[in-house]
Design a protein around this motif. Structure first.
Motif, PDB file in Angstrom:
ATOM      1  N   ALA B  15      17.806  -5.303 -26.768  1.00  0.00           N
ATOM      2  CA  ALA B  15      16.550  -5.859 -26.561  1.00  0.00           C
ATOM      3  C   ALA B  15      16.175  -7.198 -27.102  1.00  0.00           C
ATOM      4  N   VAL B  78      10.419  -3.962 -28.776  1.00  0.00           N
ATOM      5  CA  VAL B  78      11.696  -3.601 -28.162  1.00  0.00           C
ATOM      6  C   VAL B  78      12.165  -2.301 -28.807  1.00  0.00           C
ATOM      7  N   THR B  90      15.403  -1.429 -24.314  1.00  0.00           N
ATOM      8  CA  THR B  90      14.299  -1.814 -23.446  1.00  0.00           C
ATOM      9  C   THR B  90      13.249  -2.529 -24.270  1.00  0.00           C
ATOM     10  N   ILE B 129      12.469  -6.197 -20.620  1.00  0.00           N
ATOM     11  CA  ILE B 129      13.904  -5.992 -20.846  1.00  0.00           C
ATOM     12  C   ILE B 129      14.288  -4.606 -20.341  1.00  0.00           C
ATOM     13  N   THR B 132      20.978  -3.993 -21.766  1.00  0.00           N
ATOM     14  CA  THR B 132      21.896  -5.001 -22.300  1.00  0.00           C
ATOM     15  C   THR B 132      23.291  -4.728 -21.761  1.00  0.00           C
ATOM     16  N   ILE B 151      21.458  -9.924 -22.255  1.00  0.00           N
ATOM     17  CA  ILE B 151      20.204  -9.201 -22.033  1.00  0.00           C
ATOM     18  C   ILE B 151      19.844  -9.276 -20.558  1.00  0.00           C
ATOM     19  N   GLY B 153      16.811  -8.380 -17.709  1.00  0.00           N
ATOM     20  CA  GLY B 153      15.397  -8.052 -17.615  1.00  0.00           C
ATOM     21  C   GLY B 153      14.731  -8.673 -16.400  1.00  0.00           C
ATOM     22  N   GLU B 165      19.491 -12.671 -16.544  1.00  0.00           N
ATOM     23  CA  GLU B 165      20.521 -12.231 -17.486  1.00  0.00           C
ATOM     24  C   GLU B 165      20.887 -13.437 -18.333  1.00  0.00           C
TER      25      GLU B 165
END
Lengths: 109, 232
Positions: B15, B78, B90, B129, B132, B151, B153, B165
């Protein structure tokens, strides 16, 4: 060369020096956002963990005067209006008008 | 071997990061997890908007001018699951458009206007997010672990949302390992950077003025450094 033109040259040169000495920014500013080193404390656990190894800087906003080439705001009453251009252009226009007026006056005599 | 066991024992990350804009002023006051399911996946880490080292910076490079701006405050939370390092994480990170500063108040006004980010209609910039990838332990010093990761999202800016990303570095530090207690609880710190194209988000500037490409870059670099803690 008339005294007026000489003065205008000196004023212009002075303003350009001021512009450069305060950072040479395009626009007049009274605060800046700049990248500065992070002041790490000796016991900072993240520093010990290597978190700052790649980049130990941060961006901060602080009050600082930057005399710009151009005004930072178009409004006449805004403090950001002062700049090289907003002083030099009217100054040279006034000197040119005065010089022209004097020349015509001299020729008309 | 020992190192890998410790790696599994501790964390893994999930996150972080990112950006921007807006005005939804209730977020910080509410301080609620993004969702119950997110909280159920691991420990919730909160970003303290008043912590001075949090930083979201945006940079524009254009032929006529380079602009550097920053968000005055960053909100969000996060989650990550220490027991499942590869499970991802997340979270949501929010910046209010009204908190963006470039050093020139008039320019900040323009940034908030309907010609640009339209703070009235789109008060926030959000990174949701979703996970990962490629979590890799890059450093371990005592109980602190630093990971490189990608990451993933959904980045919401202006009137568009796009999947993003980007690489990030995340450090986890359990509460017991921390000597200083300016922030309470365990600590998750992250830094990352990514680039977005204004055109992808429908941001054009004043119609016909040709500002993007001359005074404002077509791409904006966003640099993020955030600190989140499990304490409240």
């Amino acid at each position: 060369m008339s005294r007026g033109i000489l003065t205008a040259i000196v004023v212009t040169a002075g303003l350009l020096v001021l512009w450069q000495s305060t950072g040479g920014d395009y626009y007049t500013k009274y605060e800046v956002i700049e990248e500065v080193p992070i002041e790490l404390e000796p016991d900072d656990p993240l520093a010990a963990a290597g978190f700052y190894d790649d980049n130990a800087t941060q961006h901060t906003r602080r009050d600082a005067f930057r005399f710009g080439l151009l005004p930072g705001a178009p409004a006449l009453l805004d403090k950001h209006v002062v700049s090289v251009v907003t002083i030099v252009v009217p100054y040279w226009a006034a000197v040119a008008a005065l010089t022209l007026w004097r020349t015509r006056k001299r020729h008309s005599k | 071997m020992i190192q890998s066991q410790r790696t599994m024992q501790y964390v893994t990350i999930a996150a972080m990061l990112t950006i921007w804009a807006g005005t939804a002023a209730t977020y910080a006051q509410e301080q609620q997890p993004i969702s119950d399911s997110a909280a159920a996946d691991g420990v919730v880490f909160w970003i303290d908007p008043s912590y001075g080292r949090n930083s979201v910076v945006f940079k524009s490079k254009a032929p006529l001018e380079d602009i550097v701006g920053k968000a005055e405050e960053v909100y969000g939370s996060v989650t990550f699951d220490p027991a499942r390092p590869d499970a991802g994480g997340t979270g949501e990170i929010v910046v209010k458009v009204g908190n963006l500063r470039t050093g020139i108040p008039k320019r900040d006004e323009h940034l908030r206007s309907s010609d640009w980010l339209d703070a009235e209609q789109h008060p926030e910039i959000r990174l949701a997010i979703s996970g990962t990838k490629g979590v890799d332990l890059s450093k371990r010093i005592d109980d602190a672990a630093t990971y490189d990761m990608t990451i993933v999202g959904e980045f919401a800016l202006y009137d568009s949302v796009h999947t993003v990303e980007f690489p990030a570095t995340v450090t986890f530090m359990p509460d017991a390992a921390r000597a200083d207690k300016k922030l309470t609880g365990s600590l998750l710190a992250a830094h990352a950077a990514f680039t977005l194209k204004l055109a992808d988000y429908g941001i054009t500037g004043p119609r016909g003025a040709g500002i993007i490409g001359s005074q404002v870059g077509e791409e904006i670099l966003i640099e993020v450094r955030l600190f989140a803690t499990s304490g409240k």
